[in-house]
Design an enzyme around this catalytic site. Structure first.
Site, PDB file in Angstrom:
ATOM      1  N   CYS A  87       0.193   3.758   2.810  1.00  0.00           N
ATOM      2  CA  CYS A  87       0.686   3.167   4.062  1.00  0.00           C
ATOM      3  C   CYS A  87       2.183   3.417   4.221  1.00  0.00           C
ATOM      4  O   CYS A  87       2.664   3.713   5.320  1.00  0.00           O
ATOM      5  CB  CYS A  87       0.428   1.659   4.094  1.00  0.00           C
ATOM      6  SG  CYS A  87      -1.306   1.190   3.983  1.00  0.00           S
ATOM      7  N   CYS A 115       0.832  -1.210   0.000  1.00  0.00           N
ATOM      8  CA  CYS A 115       0.000   0.000   0.000  1.00  0.00           C
ATOM      9  C   CYS A 115       0.866   1.260   0.000  1.00  0.00           C
ATOM     10  O   CYS A 115       1.612   1.517   0.941  1.00  0.00           O
ATOM     11  CB  CYS A 115      -0.891  -0.055   1.238  1.00  0.00           C
ATOM     12  SG  CYS A 115      -1.699   1.479   1.680  1.00  0.00           S
TER      13      CYS A 115
END
Length: 102
Positions: free
Chosen positions: A33, A30
């Site tokens: 993230c 991600c």
């Protein structure tokens, strides 16, 4: 204080630590993230009064489901073992700190 890797085996211990807890639900693939991760690390280092943990949603789907995580990164603040705040998506450090202090 460093970041704890949270899993279903140590979750209850972290939740019942007596400290305000910041949980970062993330995945290695991600992009947002990866943007938030260094901020989470800084918060953990600079604020020993908080317990900061990271939960990899690919490795801990039960925890992600228990918290209703549908998008990542999701940040959850626990106070006295209960959810006191949450946000979805990348956030600047000051917003994350405000969640912890609020």
């Amino acid at each position: 204080m460093s970041v704890s890797i949270v899993n279903k085996n140590n979750f209850e211990q972290i939740r019942n630590s007596g400290k305000t807890v910041l949980l970062d639900f993330y995945a290695d693939w991600c992009g947002p993230c990866r943007m938030v991760s260094p901020l989470i690390d800084q918060i953990a280092e600079e604020n020993p009064q908080y317990l900061v943990g990271k939960i990899n949603v690919d490795k801990e789907p039960e925890l992600a489901q228990a918290f209703g995580v549908a998008s990542i990164p999701t940040l959850v603040v626990l106070k006295n073992g209960e959810v006191a705040g949450r946000s979805v998506g990348a956030r600047p450090k000051m917003q994350i700190l405000a969640m912890l202090e609020g």
